[in-house]
Design a protein around this motif. Structure first.
Motif, short mmCIF file in Angstrom:
data_model
loop_
_atom_site.label_atom_id
_atom_site.label_comp_id
_atom_site.label_asym_id
_atom_site.label_seq_id
_atom_site.Cartn_x
_atom_site.Cartn_y
_atom_site.Cartn_z
N LYS A 34 10.29 -14.00 -1.05
CA LYS A 34 9.06 -14.72 -1.36
C LYS A 34 8.56 -14.15 -2.68
O LYS A 34 8.69 -12.95 -2.92
N GLU B 232 1.02 -6.65 1.70
CA GLU B 232 1.72 -6.43 2.96
C GLU B 232 3.07 -5.74 2.72
O GLU B 232 3.44 -4.79 3.40
N TYR B 233 3.78 -6.22 1.72
CA TYR B 233 5.09 -5.66 1.39
C TYR B 233 4.95 -4.21 0.92
O TYR B 233 5.72 -3.34 1.32
N GLU C 165 6.59 -10.92 -2.52
CA GLU C 165 7.38 -9.72 -2.20
C GLU C 165 8.19 -9.28 -3.41
O GLU C 165 8.31 -8.08 -3.69
N GLU D 229 0.83 -11.19 0.62
CA GLU D 229 2.14 -10.58 0.92
C GLU D 229 2.52 -9.48 -0.06
O GLU D 229 3.35 -8.63 0.27
N HIS E 192 4.33 -1.52 3.43
CA HIS E 192 5.57 -1.15 4.08
C HIS E 192 6.40 -0.24 3.17
O HIS E 192 6.97 0.75 3.61
N ARG E 193 6.46 -0.57 1.88
CA ARG E 193 7.37 0.10 0.96
C ARG E 193 6.80 1.37 0.32
O ARG E 193 7.57 2.31 0.04
#
Lengths: 366, 244
Positions: A7, A37-38, A10, A34, A41-42
């Motif tokens: 996406k 959001e990404y 991302e 996102e 996580h990263r």
């Protein structure tokens, strides 16, 4: 590395990480959440900083502070959030601070909607904040280009010590496309950040500010900024031509994913033996002035057609650049309505019909 | 089935509720729309599709609701302005439809465990063992490109949804750059996940142009043909008429 499906949001996030930007500050907003959001996580995986602030105003000011340390810092948001950051962006420009700001535009004004738009063109290229400053503005039209430009944005921000904006309509953030990341990220060498606040032990303190009470000192600072913007104009202009041929009568000017809709229209018109070309600015500031002028000035071009997902913003730059040498027509939809290839084709055919009519009249008279 | 002979096995479903979950970009919505069309054309029960994607703003199955309505498929979606919202709006008809379990009901759920959380508020409407909960796998997506990633996705979604998985859908793709290898390598991973978890691969899905390039003997599973409906504004629909 194999091609993967990502996406846009991302992919932009991953590109920033790979360009060594491990300090990200944000406040969520559709259609770019996102990215956050990404990175939530990263960032822990790469030992970076992910911080969600209490508002976009806070994000802007955190960016100012974090950028002062010389580390690569960035944020992403969408139109209303970017509006809230304008004060800090002006401060960063005034204080010569590098920073990358990603704006995934939605329909406005106000809270507007959540569908794609290009109506922050004025805000991005003509100020937004106060004072004599500019942002370097990069406008990708594919996810791969969003990756490449995001990585370059960090280099350009450091090169000019100026905020750089990567601007995409909501489609850039939300759509999925295959992308590839370079095995190893490389960029040209940059001067050392000898201006950064890194602890003043054993040296004079570095003071980073945009306050200059002496008007001559402020003017001097503004002239320094001006020199940077002139250098950007000389060195950073990017654009792309699509099917510009000597038989074309119409030159379309369009950027971002709107340019891809125009490409579909151009390809389909080609099957009807109608030939039209496209000029796609990639840098919105510096605007590809000389290059667009040269294309518009070609003898075969009778009309320049600007198509945007706005009520008419970039068209003002096209008018400024083309300076009355050719008629300029505009077509746009706004508020999150995306013009279709059919609408673009209709506009082109209408113009060609009028053009043929004018020629006929001229011939009769002559 | 009209037209040319279908070279692959067709998917069949004994359960009435088919719930499609998976990571972002795995292809859930496109599968849900195509499955609705396929079921409408290949069996006699009424077909209803519910768009429960409450986290994505674009490319949701509701964008195909008009096209589906023309085929006699009802969409359960928020009406008016809320059609465009990405807010947690769950219209009451959806819970009723799950409880009744009549006809074929396809539930299209938002991506990742975040999207699957919507199911937990509906989980008591489901009768255990009477529904399919299918995970869509795309091996070309960053977080489901290996066994560990897929297992994590399964565990996270199961925990968030408070429902039990019944199977997998292999849908490896790279949009327009998909080739037979993308599909076959993805199937390999799906089979690996299947062996590890004892969840069957219920079907494999791919666009019709890829189907034409794959030897049927290479796939010992039912295949759902995809005619893409959720297109980017510059993309054009390719109509093949398979699955009909």
């Amino acid at each position: 590395m194999p091609r993967i499906l990502m996406k846009g949001n991302e992919a932009i996030a991953e590109a920033a990480l790979r360009a060594g930007a491990t300090n990200y500050f944000c406040y969520p907003i559709t259609p770019q959440t996102e990215v956050a959001e990404y990175l939530a996580h990263r960032m822990p995986e790469v030992g970076g900083v992910f911080l969600q602030a209490e508002s976009e105003i806070a994000v802007g000011n955190i960016l100012f502070g974090a950028a002062s340390t010389g580390k690569r810092v960035f944020t992403s948001s969408s139109s209303p959030g970017i509006s809230l950051m304008q004060e800090a962006i002006s401060y960063m420009a005034g204080a010569h601070l590098p920073c990358v700001i990603v704006n995934i535009m939605r329909g406005g004004p106000g809270l507007g909607g959540i569908l794609p738009a290009q109506s922050d063109y004025f805000q991005a290229t003509k100020g937004g904040g106060h004072g004599d400053y500019r942002l370097l503005v990069l406008a990708p039209s594919t996810i791969q280009e969003a990756v490449d430009l995001t990585m370059q944005a960090f280099y350009l921000a450091d090169k000019y010590r100026n905020p750089v904006m990567v601007i995409g309509d909501g489609m850039i953030g939300q759509m999925m496309e295959p992308v590839e990341f370079p095995e190893k990220y490389e960029e040209p060498p940059l001067p050392p950040k000898d201006w950064a606040c890194t602890g003043a032990r054993g040296r004079e303190p570095h003071i980073i500010k945009s306050l200059f009470l002496d008007p001559l000192a402020l003017e001097k600072n503004n002239l320094l900024l001006y020199q940077k913007y002139e250098k950007m104009k000389a060195e950073e202009v990017r654009f792309e031509l699509y099917k510009t041929k000597t038989e074309n009568k119409i030159l379309i000017v369009s950027y971002g994913t709107m340019a891809r809709i125009c490409q579909t229209a151009i390809d389909e018109l080609e099957t009807e033996s109608i030939s039209v070309g496209l000029f796609r600015p990639i840098t919105l500031f510096p605007y590809p002035e000389k290059e667009l002028y040269a294309e518009a000035a070609r003898k075969n071009i009778k009309t320049v057609l600007v198509i945007e997902m706005s009520i008419g913003q970039m068209v003002e730059d096209v008018e400024r650049v083309v300076r009355g040498i050719k008629p300029i027509k505009f077509f746009g939809r706004t508020g999150g309505v995306v013009p279709s290839p059919e609408e673009a084709k209709e506009q082109i055919k209408e113009l060609l019909k009028k053009e043929a009519g004018t020629r006929k009249r001229k011939t009769r008279k002559g | 089935m009209a037209g040319e002979a279908y070279r692959f096995r067709l998917p069949t479903f004994s359960k009435n509720i088919i719930t499609i979950v998976g990571g972002y970009g795995s292809g859930k919505s496109e599968i849900a729309v195509n499955l609705a069309r396929y079921l409408k054309l290949n069996q006699s029960e009424p077909v209803v599709i519910a768009d429960l994607d409450i986290i994505n703003p674009y490319f949701r199955s509701r964008e195909a609701s008009r096209e589906l309505a023309n085929l006699g498929i009802k969409s359960l979606i928020p009406e008016g302005e809320n059609f465009y919202a990405e807010l947690p709006i769950i219209i009451p008809e959806i819970k009723t439809a799950i409880e009744r379990g009549e006809g074929k009901l396809i539930l299209d759920i938002g991506g990742d465990e975040t999207g699957a959380r919507v199911l937990s508020s509906l989980s008591d409407a489901f009768t255990p063992g009477q529904y399919e909960l299918l995970l869509v796998l795309n091996a070309r997506r960053p977080f489901t490109s290996d066994l560990a990633g897929c297992q994590k996705m399964l565990a996270d979604i199961e925990a968030a949804s408070r429902l039990k998985f019944s199977g997998l859908i292999s849908n490896s793709h790279l949009m327009d750059e998909t080739d037979p290898d993308t599909v076959l390598q993805g199937l390999e991973l799906a089979n690996k996940v299947s062996r590890k978890t004892n969840l069957p691969v219920v079907f494999i899905s791919m666009t019709t142009d890829i189907m034409d390039k794959i030897e049927p003997r290479l796939i010992d599973l039912p295949v759902l043909a995809l005619d893409r409906s959720l297109l980017k504004p510059w993309e054009r629909k390719k109509v093949s008429g398979k699955n009909k």
